[in-house]
Design a protein around this motif. Structure first.
Motif, PDB file in Angstrom:
ATOM      1  N   SER A  57       0.807  -1.228   0.000  1.00 13.84           N
ATOM      2  CA  SER A  57       0.000   0.000   0.000  1.00 13.84           C
ATOM      3  C   SER A  57       0.836   1.272   0.000  1.00 13.84           C
ATOM      4  O   SER A  57       0.303   2.355  -0.215  1.00 13.84           O
ATOM      5  CB  SER A  57      -0.947   0.007   1.194  1.00 13.84           C
ATOM      6  N   THR A  58       2.155   1.150   0.232  1.00 12.67           N
ATOM      7  CA  THR A  58       2.971   2.369   0.263  1.00 12.67           C
ATOM      8  C   THR A  58       3.690   2.633  -1.064  1.00 12.67           C
ATOM      9  O   THR A  58       4.383   3.632  -1.208  1.00 12.67           O
ATOM     10  CB  THR A  58       4.014   2.313   1.405  1.00 12.67           C
TER      11      THR A  58
ATOM     12  N   LEU B 267       2.922   4.024   6.184  1.00  4.73           N
ATOM     13  CA  LEU B 267       1.904   3.048   6.588  1.00  4.73           C
ATOM     14  C   LEU B 267       1.147   3.552   7.814  1.00  4.73           C
ATOM     15  O   LEU B 267      -0.078   3.401   7.903  1.00  4.73           O
ATOM     16  CB  LEU B 267       2.537   1.679   6.870  1.00  4.73           C
TER      17      LEU B 267
ATOM     18  N   THR C 278       3.411  -3.089   3.822  1.00  9.95           N
ATOM     19  CA  THR C 278       4.574  -2.380   3.282  1.00  9.95           C
ATOM     20  C   THR C 278       5.805  -3.239   3.502  1.00  9.95           C
ATOM     21  O   THR C 278       5.789  -4.155   4.338  1.00  9.95           O
ATOM     22  CB  THR C 278       4.763  -1.011   3.976  1.00  9.95           C
TER      23      THR C 278
ATOM     24  N   LEU D  44      -3.520  -3.559   4.935  1.00  7.84           N
ATOM     25  CA  LEU D  44      -2.474  -2.813   4.237  1.00  7.84           C
ATOM     26  C   LEU D  44      -1.142  -3.495   4.502  1.00  7.84           C
ATOM     27  O   LEU D  44      -0.962  -4.105   5.551  1.00  7.84           O
ATOM     28  CB  LEU D  44      -2.417  -1.370   4.749  1.00  7.84           C
TER      29      LEU D  44
ATOM     30  N   GLN E 247      -1.409   5.914   6.789  1.00 10.49           N
ATOM     31  CA  GLN E 247      -2.504   5.204   6.115  1.00 10.49           C
ATOM     32  C   GLN E 247      -3.402   4.503   7.135  1.00 10.49           C
ATOM     33  O   GLN E 247      -4.621   4.464   6.979  1.00 10.49           O
ATOM     34  CB  GLN E 247      -1.930   4.189   5.113  1.00 10.49           C
TER      35      GLN E 247
ATOM     36  N   VAL F  14      -2.440  -5.085   9.432  1.00  6.21           N
ATOM     37  CA  VAL F  14      -1.402  -4.591   8.530  1.00  6.21           C
ATOM     38  C   VAL F  14      -0.186  -5.495   8.643  1.00  6.21           C
ATOM     39  O   VAL F  14       0.029  -6.141   9.671  1.00  6.21           O
ATOM     40  CB  VAL F  14      -0.974  -3.128   8.826  1.00  6.21           C
TER      41      VAL F  14
END
Lengths: 393, 393
Positions: free
Chosen positions: A11-12, A43, A36, A34, A46, A55
């Motif tokens: 997501s990053t 993150l 990363t 999410l 986010q 995550v």
């Protein structure tokens, strides 16, 4: 509209952040996961904005660091790490759609696991189809899961196929910008620097994909992806250089009609198409084409002899089996070595060709065999780079 | 594939003969009815080759002549004549599809009658929608009959709509070649001869449509047809000049994607699409696009002040009611008068504008009212041409 729960792997990155940009404007899109590699600063932001339930930070140390930060701020979200963590996000119970936007082979296994859990897949990870196309598409068919392409070229083709029958397609036409060196001679290509190669004429992207664009390997990889996505054969896929990057790709039908999808370069358009498919959501961000400003759209043959990576892609696809995975792995090391100034621009295709020649292809490989030969190709490529010194392979 | 029975209204014209060309290559297409105005020589050949059960010759004298010829050769086919005969062919019991390829207002009533009998309509007759669009589309919806456009621009839009939702369209973009005078100045347009106007840059057509192409009235009429075919409004239809006539038209969607249909100019492609819809039949005749030979596709604004017929079309559509029928009728007389050298090229839009100004529009007209004002517009146009002498209106 029903709420759609989305997990984003990666997501990053560029596709990840643009997916969140689409989600930001639609409260019916609910972000549940999410991930990363290491960018926990982004993150964290986010997480605060989108409130996912899970995550993953691939790097364990960074995962711990993020957990502590979140605890200090009393933000409650589960943090996992590593490949297992990535799979956890990809298979989250209440996710409807998994956006696979990680870079590299790491995307393959989580995608396979997500399909097995019945998740719809919006795919931006090339390796999933280049290396594991046969396995992934077979699985997606078995589970009746749509694989929705996010890549602008494949999204264009996917859009051109709507309302049509695949057996009526006579040709898939991928457009290519031609990259920054499309007008270079062989002599000029010999002197290309890393800095030169990182300047893309039409848009900004990560450095790996920018080099792939300069060598035309990105188109070679897209030919392989296209074969799998559209269940066709290499001889039905053509590449045409279209400098303006307005026509994102085309489909030619057996009745003499060719359908094309056009637009300004904006990844949010194919991302939104994959998310909302089969609907098209109103996008205020999307700039409308002004044909009179465009003036002209041009087409030309790719220069196959100056940019042999395109034909290496076709060749790997024709051979099939583990060969595309080997091509992809060798290319990754070649690009990395070029970026680290260990090999020259023109040595990129030479290195890949050497690794492909050395490889004895396994047909119908298992996932483990693919991963094994991916690893072999990386090792062998590194060895060849080391042996070569800086001047030749 | 199931046999499809086809009646062709206007089988000796350009679209008619090309429809038969498509039928010639597919024994599943069965021709059941044919019609001509006066060309019984060609109709006779078509009868011998395609063995329809009913034919119509609009001209009664020529119909008798054909009957005698056929009797002498012991060819058994019923020959009818006049508008009633045309309606008989359009409503033939065993016809599945009626191709309306006649020229002029004569096409309107038979199309209406065919719809009432549940026939699918492949439409090449402009007047049917320009003059009677509201009535025809309302009827087609009530009877759940598809109106399949044969015109290359509307066929392109129809193809770009497949697999998409009409409420997601943000703009319909009709492409125009710009006609033979696209680069002319006002001074040059003043001196245009009939001979000049009959030379179309991209293809050969009948003289009426060639002049319409030179004045841009063809695009004005297509805007009106498009409004009805796609149930939209005039402000959602744009026209862009595209000299190469490769992109036949486009649809822009609210998500920022634009879909286009491309091909070389070949009427058999849209004819076949209408006949086989929703399938695409393999066409050996259809030449595949060679993008590298094309080199470049260009776009520019239409020159609205030099070619006011385009805006007259928009204006008639905006007014609605009987106005499009009046526009069309005035245009027919204007073109006829230009071809007979009674008015100049630049007087064509002036005459049409005068007739439109004089007309008091009836909204939601009946078919009879449309036919009445069509006739009025023709009379009034002729009167104005007479009054004008040869120099001005």
């Amino acid at each position: 509209m029903v709420k759609k729960n989305i997990a984003i792997l990666g997501s990053t990155g560029s596709v990840g952040t643009q997916t969140l940009e689409v989600a930001r404007h639609d409260h019916n899109l609910n972000i549940v996961g999410l991930t990363t590699n290491t960018n926990i600063d982004l993150l964290e932001k986010q997480i605060i904005e989108f409130e996912p339930e899970l995550v993953c930070v691939m790097n364990e140390q960074r995962a711990l660091e993020l957990s502590q930060r979140l605890a200090e701020k009393s933000i409650h979200v589960e943090v996992v790490s590593g490949l297992e963590g990535l799979i956890e996000v990809a298979t989250l119970d209440n996710a409807h759609l998994v956006v696979t936007a990680v870079i590299g082979m790491i995307g393959l296994v989580p995608t396979v696991e997500a399909i097995k859990k019945g998740k719809h897949i919006a795919l931006a990870n090339k390796e999933t189809l280049v290396a594991g196309g046969d396995i992934v598409m077979k699985l997606a068919n078995a589970y009746n899961i749509p694989i929705l392409p996010i890549d602008s070229e494949h999204s264009a083709i996917f859009q051109c196929l709507q309302g049509n029958k695949r057996e009526e397609v006579s040709r898939y036409i991928l457009t290519a910008s031609g990259g920054p060196f499309r007008d270079f001679t062989y002599e000029q290509l010999q002197k290309v620097t890393v800095q030169d190669a990182l300047k893309h004429p039409n848009w900004e992207m990560g450095s790996k994909i920018t080099i792939d664009s300069a060598t035309l390997m990105n188109k070679g990889l897209e030919v392989i992806e296209g074969k799998h996505l559209f269940n066709t054969s290499y001889d039905k896929i053509d590449v045409v250089v279209h400098r303006e990057s307005i026509i994102h790709s085309m489909v030619e039908y057996r009745d003499g009609s060719t359908m094309a999808q056009l637009g300004y370069a904006d990844m949010k358009v194919p991302i939104a198409y994959a998310i909302y498919y089969p609907n098209r959501q109103k996008a205020n961000h999307a700039e409308k084409l002004d044909f009179c400003k465009l003036k002209s759209l041009t087409f030309e043959e790719p220069k196959r002899s100056l940019f042999p990576c395109l034909d290496l892609g076709y060749s790997a696809l024709k051979t099939g089996g583990t060969m595309p995975a080997v091509l992809n792995a060798a290319n990754e090391i070649a690009v990395e070595s070029f970026l680290n100034k260990k090999i020259s621009f023109l040595q990129i295709p030479k290195l890949i060709a050497k690794v492909m020649e050395k490889h004895t292809c396994i047909s119908e490989p298992t996932l483990d065999e693919i991963l094994y030969y991916d690893n072999w190709a990386r090792e062998y490529s590194r060895k060849k780079v080391k042996e070569s010194g800086t001047s030749h392979l």
